[in-house]
Design an enzyme around this catalytic site. Structure first.
Site, PDB file in Angstrom:
ATOM      1  N   GLY A 199       0.791  -1.223   0.000  1.00 53.93           N
ATOM      2  CA  GLY A 199       0.000   0.000   0.000  1.00 53.93           C
ATOM      3  C   GLY A 199       0.818   1.266   0.000  1.00 53.93           C
ATOM      4  O   GLY A 199       0.304   2.350  -0.283  1.00 53.93           O
ATOM      5  N   SER A 200       2.095   1.161   0.310  1.00 56.24           N
ATOM      6  CA  SER A 200       2.976   2.323   0.417  1.00 56.24           C
ATOM      7  C   SER A 200       3.411   2.807  -0.960  1.00 56.24           C
ATOM      8  O   SER A 200       4.023   2.054  -1.725  1.00 56.24           O
ATOM      9  CB  SER A 200       4.203   1.956   1.257  1.00 56.24           C
ATOM     10  OG  SER A 200       5.268   2.844   1.018  1.00 56.24           O
ATOM     11  N   ALA A 201       3.131   4.081  -1.264  1.00 54.12           N
ATOM     12  CA  ALA A 201       3.545   4.642  -2.552  1.00 54.12           C
ATOM     13  C   ALA A 201       5.064   4.604  -2.732  1.00 54.12           C
ATOM     14  O   ALA A 201       5.547   4.217  -3.808  1.00 54.12           O
ATOM     15  CB  ALA A 201       3.007   6.060  -2.716  1.00 54.12           C
TER      16      ALA A 201
END
Length: 211
Positions: A8-10
């Site tokens: 989920g981390s950009a």
């Protein structure tokens, strides 16, 4: 090459796209921040700042996504297309990377993360600053195919990871036609964009309730 990350981390997704672009396979190490896995002694030895993404390449440990991107293209890139050697072209790529870190991605977080993690109400001033960040990018893209000119670079991969998160959060890019067209271009041409989209969708499902 071990890669400690969350999908989920950009910033993690930016590294995954960069790895795909240079043909490097990452040994994915899912790191559960909620469970405190990043605070375990073995992780702190790798990264005393206890952040993700963290890359470990044959004993060499590195964190901060944009630093990892640069490392990957400098060590494994087959040419300099993703990170040009020309000083002025490279400087522009660097500026866009720092813009993503300090403005584009930062302002998304300033607006959304207090709502997500502290259950605070939306802050109208922070929303305006987020919109201003997108307007800046829209200006940068005027007359260009990509963020730092007319070829895809690691700046696009970093910014596209952030932009995908904007998109799943419901940001209306139609008011910023250069950004909208650029993002569609990245979806078609950026290596590993499917991983980026899947991670952004996971962020949406986990933190935004599948907006």
């Amino acid at each position: 090459m071990d890669f400690y990350y969350l999908p989920g981390s950009a910033p993690c997704r930016a590294v995954q796209m960069t790895a795909a672009a240079v043909g490097v396979e990452l040994n994915l190490k899912l790191t559960n921040l909620m469970a405190g896995e990043h605070m375990k002694p073995e992780f702190l030895k790798l990264n005393p700042q206890h952040t993700i993404p963290t890359l470990v390449d044959n004993g060499f440990s590195l964190w901060e996504s944009r630093a990892i991107q640069i490392y990957l293209v400098e060590k494994y890139g087959k040419d300099d297309s993703l990170y040009p050697k020309d000083p002025q072209k490279r400087a522009l790529v660097n500026q866009r990377l720092f813009f993503d870190m300090g403005v584009f991605y930062q302002r998304f977080g300033d607006y959304w993360y207090p709502q997500i993690f502290a259950k605070q109400p939306a802050n109208a001033d922070n929303e305006k600053k987020m919109q201003e960040a997108v307007a800046f990018l829209n200006t940068f893209l005027e007359g260009h195919q990509y963020a730092a000119g007319d070829q895809l670079t690691i700046a696009d991969l970093s910014l596209a990871a952030s932009a995908a998160t904007y998109e799943v959060a419901g940001f209306d890019f139609s008011k910023y036609p250069n950004v909208q067209a650029w993002l569609e271009r990245c979806k078609k041409n950026a290596p590993g964009y499917d991983l980026n989209q899947a991670g952004a969708d996971e962020f949406n499902a986990k933190f935004l309730g599948g907006k």
